[in-house]
Design an enzyme around this catalytic site. Sequence first.
Site, PDB file in Angstrom:
ATOM      1  N   CYS A  44      24.317 -22.955  27.636  1.00 36.98           N
ATOM      2  CA  CYS A  44      23.371 -21.924  28.067  1.00 36.98           C
ATOM      3  C   CYS A  44      24.113 -20.602  28.303  1.00 36.98           C
ATOM      4  O   CYS A  44      25.099 -20.578  29.038  1.00 36.98           O
ATOM      5  CB  CYS A  44      22.677 -22.386  29.343  1.00 36.98           C
ATOM      6  SG  CYS A  44      21.668 -21.114  30.104  1.00 36.98           S
ATOM      7  N   LYS A  72     -14.889  -6.153   7.963  1.00 39.42           N
ATOM      8  CA  LYS A  72     -14.157  -6.219   6.698  1.00 39.42           C
ATOM      9  C   LYS A  72     -13.403  -7.538   6.697  1.00 39.42           C
ATOM     10  O   LYS A  72     -12.362  -7.683   7.346  1.00 39.42           O
ATOM     11  CB  LYS A  72     -13.211  -5.039   6.529  1.00 39.42           C
ATOM     12  CG  LYS A  72     -12.596  -5.021   5.145  1.00 39.42           C
ATOM     13  CD  LYS A  72     -11.964  -3.697   4.824  1.00 39.42           C
ATOM     14  CE  LYS A  72     -11.620  -3.554   3.354  1.00 39.42           C
ATOM     15  NZ  LYS A  72     -10.966  -4.679   2.729  1.00 39.42           N
ATOM     16  N   ASP A 124       0.831  -1.210   0.000  1.00 40.23           N
ATOM     17  CA  ASP A 124       0.000   0.000   0.000  1.00 40.23           C
ATOM     18  C   ASP A 124       0.865   1.259   0.000  1.00 40.23           C
ATOM     19  O   ASP A 124       0.535   2.251  -0.628  1.00 40.23           O
ATOM     20  CB  ASP A 124      -0.920   0.023   1.231  1.00 40.23           C
ATOM     21  CG  ASP A 124      -1.967  -1.082   1.170  1.00 40.23           C
ATOM     22  OD1 ASP A 124      -2.138  -1.678   0.088  1.00 40.23           O
ATOM     23  OD2 ASP A 124      -2.596  -1.360   2.210  1.00 40.23           O
ATOM     24  N   ARG A 148     -13.663 -11.282  -8.164  1.00 42.05           N
ATOM     25  CA  ARG A 148     -13.759  -9.872  -8.525  1.00 42.05           C
ATOM     26  C   ARG A 148     -12.866  -9.542  -9.718  1.00 42.05           C
ATOM     27  O   ARG A 148     -13.194  -8.681 -10.522  1.00 42.05           O
ATOM     28  CB  ARG A 148     -13.366  -9.048  -7.303  1.00 42.05           C
ATOM     29  CG  ARG A 148     -13.385  -7.600  -7.574  1.00 42.05           C
ATOM     30  CD  ARG A 148     -13.195  -6.842  -6.290  1.00 42.05           C
ATOM     31  NE  ARG A 148     -12.123  -5.880  -6.470  1.00 42.05           N
ATOM     32  CZ  ARG A 148     -11.595  -5.166  -5.504  1.00 42.05           C
ATOM     33  NH1 ARG A 148     -11.998  -5.331  -4.274  1.00 42.05           N
ATOM     34  NH2 ARG A 148     -10.654  -4.308  -5.750  1.00 42.05           N
TER      35      ARG A 148
HETATM   36  S1  IVH Z   1     -18.539  -3.684   0.398  1.00 43.41           S
HETATM   37  C1  IVH Z   1     -19.005  -0.896  -3.178  1.00 43.41           C
HETATM   38  N1  IVH Z   1     -18.278  -5.015   2.637  1.00 43.41           N
HETATM   39  O1  IVH Z   1     -13.185  -5.105   0.615  1.00 43.41           O
HETATM   40  C2  IVH Z   1     -18.577  -1.548  -1.940  1.00 43.41           C
HETATM   41  N2  IVH Z   1     -16.501  -5.097   1.077  1.00 43.41           N
HETATM   42  O2  IVH Z   1     -12.061  -2.672  -0.715  1.00 43.41           O
HETATM   43  C3  IVH Z   1     -18.235  -2.945  -2.145  1.00 43.41           C
HETATM   44  N3  IVH Z   1     -14.649  -6.527   1.797  1.00 43.41           N
HETATM   45  O3  IVH Z   1     -13.334  -6.164  -2.666  1.00 43.41           O
HETATM   46  C4  IVH Z   1     -17.558  -3.624  -1.033  1.00 43.41           C
HETATM   47  N4  IVH Z   1     -15.520  -7.158   3.693  1.00 43.41           N
HETATM   48  O4  IVH Z   1     -13.322  -7.922  -0.910  1.00 43.41           O
HETATM   49  C5  IVH Z   1     -17.705  -4.679   1.467  1.00 43.41           C
HETATM   50  N5  IVH Z   1     -18.220  -6.188   4.635  1.00 43.41           N
HETATM   51  C6  IVH Z   1     -17.644  -5.843   3.477  1.00 43.41           C
HETATM   52  C7  IVH Z   1     -16.386  -6.321   3.098  1.00 43.41           C
HETATM   53  C8  IVH Z   1     -15.838  -5.922   1.885  1.00 43.41           C
HETATM   54  C9  IVH Z   1     -14.484  -7.272   2.893  1.00 43.41           C
HETATM   55  C10 IVH Z   1     -13.634  -6.400   0.729  1.00 43.41           C
HETATM   56  C11 IVH Z   1     -14.139  -6.839  -0.588  1.00 43.41           C
HETATM   57  C12 IVH Z   1     -13.869  -5.709  -1.510  1.00 43.41           C
HETATM   58  C13 IVH Z   1     -12.923  -4.862  -0.743  1.00 43.41           C
HETATM   59  C14 IVH Z   1     -13.168  -3.417  -1.032  1.00 43.41           C
END
Ligand code: IVH
Length: 686
Positions: free
Chosen positions: A423, A130, A51, A151
């Site tokens: 040791c 997340k 990142d 994706r």
């Molecule tokens: S919503 C338009 N909800 O994060 C919004 N994403 O940076 C769509 N991810 O590719 C994503 N947990 O793999 C959403 N509870 C969650 C998530 C989540 C993991 C990941 C997902 C996405 C990435 C986005």
Amino acid sequence: MQNDFLSGIAPAGVNAVDSVKRAEALRAELNRHAHAYYVLDTPTIPDAEYDRLFSELQQLEETHPELKTPDSPTNRVGGEPLPEFGQVQHAVPMLSLNNGFEDEDIINFDRRAREGLDAKNEIEYAIDLKFDGLAINLRYVDGLFTQAATRGDGFTGEDVTENIRTIRSIPLRLRVDNPPKVLDVRGEVLMFKRDFEKLNQRQRDAGGKEFANPRNAAAGSLRQLDSKITAQRSLRFFAYGIGLVEGMEIPGSHRALLDWYRQAGIPVCEENAVVLGAAGLLEFYQAIQKKREALDYEIDGVVYKVNDFAAQQSLGFVSRAPRFAIAHKFPAQEALTTVLDIEVQVGRTGAITPVARLAPVFVGGVTVTNATLHNEEEIQRKDIRIGDTVSVRRAGDVIPEVVASILEKRPAETQQFIMPTVCPICGSAIQKPEDEAIARCSGGAIKCSAQRKGALSHFASRKAMNIDGVGEQLIDQLVDKNVVTTAADLYKLGLRALVELDRMAEKSAQNVLNALEMSKLTSLPRFIYALGIRHVGESTAKDLATHFGDMTALLSATEEQLLTVPDVGPVVAKSVLAYFSDPLNVELVEQLLASGIHWPVIEVKEKGEQVLAGKTLVLTGTLPTMSRDQATALIEAAGGKVSGSVSKKTSHVVAGDDAGSKLVKAQELGISILTEAELLQLCSRS
Ligand code: IVH
């Protein structure tokens, strides 16, 4: 190959030629890592490092738009689809999320959303975790599962239909009466931590490749050309979004959508919430961080979404991310640093642990300068050398560890670690049984002061005798000055001996003596655990205490008797026998008991017959002699449970000094109220 342009962060004010070179170098490096990550499922650097390089390139391209090339990784959302899989065009693109790290980022996100919606009141947000897995689109046609795609780059993904079919929790038919014509369910495929551990164990046993983390294991398992392999891997799915829908009125909010999914048989994670405003978001973030380690799966933050779908739509998107949602990430748990040296530490059982001394690095929310390398084999397997750049991981309260060395950053001169043969503390031989990974100092606690210190620290620790103020620093002094040799000596300490130590005023010395005195009232499980018998952890100590009821019975237990204790196997039984067959250990127990250590005697009864079986007790106020931990242990040993709040279901409230609202509530509800003495009487024979 190491590129010199990557060895440092781009200095400010670099000239045009340098910028061109730097951008080229960043592009090349990022592409290489992205390939390793997305295509090979074998990351080469921590995410946070990727990142950092990525945002540097983004910034460079922003200030010098002429540097941007069509193949720049910044043009991409995710990874390129693998050519082996069929391709799927997403009907609605699968975009990404903006990230926030600081509270301020979230407060700004909420402010922008309120401005965008012209909202008078606090906005209602839905919060999901997340998940650290990989995003998937599941297509249902007339209620039947027909296709699944990764994706990919957000627009085109890989067709993984057959592999997804093997995930048992994903319904092949929706459990609804009138299914929509078309429904794209979005969510994350992931692997639970325990399944990841099992998989890596299997891989190790079979001499196969181990996965770096559950996410890579999930990705590697899903992107298999042979779905039979996927079927053997325990993958899970949690839904959190929606793509194309035809032939159905979609629910009005994110929360309502998740409820609909749940009813339709689509897995939704239970850990979610609907809250008001930024304050509600930040409160959830704090709470979930505490729970994080205990979750079955890995998460790297939480996702906040404006709950109302109409409001989401009116906020819309900016470039590749929505304005109505943001990911609030946790501090990175992995970071890069260099190994300055490798030394060994001697633990209380003599275990020799190699420890890497590191250039200070901020990881998992703290600055880390030491990390464990576990054992010699691990160093060899991971090929970690002094001088290497390594990734270091610190997760929760777990001791930081060196995960891997970054080979492409290895300097010409590195030094290999050589395990000492004696040791470093006491000079006794270091021995390593053939079938064990751990090498040990053969000196024992008598010869080796490191083992003595370790044993004493363990004895005094919170879950053992819980002696406040007797920590590592004090123990170091006591052992180094030969004031204390065994745990029994702690109880012989007087004020004079203590005040003679460094940084020990009379008041602190008196506090130590008081804490020692307090610790004498304990429980049998704590006492057994405090002895530090190998393989006897907290839970085994409890089992032994419940089974034998007192020390005399345990001291004279035979191997057969030990083996009848639930969860005690041959290894534990042998270790307990070996411990008590050493006269010095028996003498230690006798001395400790003679110094006044005692515990309320609890009759050994079958579960269900115990005095407090099935009862829930609440503790409130300061008890005259027992700490909260001690009272809890006592209640649990008598079969009861301790709860934090008073309700109709509470059996007794144990009240001490300064008891507050809980006592009042108990009186209102007419619940029985006990003093400490009454509790002791209830629990004990005497
Ligand atoms: S919503 C338009 N909800 O994060 C919004 N994403 O940076 C769509 N991810 O590719 C994503 N947990 O793999 C959403 N509870 C969650 C998530 C989540 C993991 C990941 C997902 C996405 C990435 C986005």
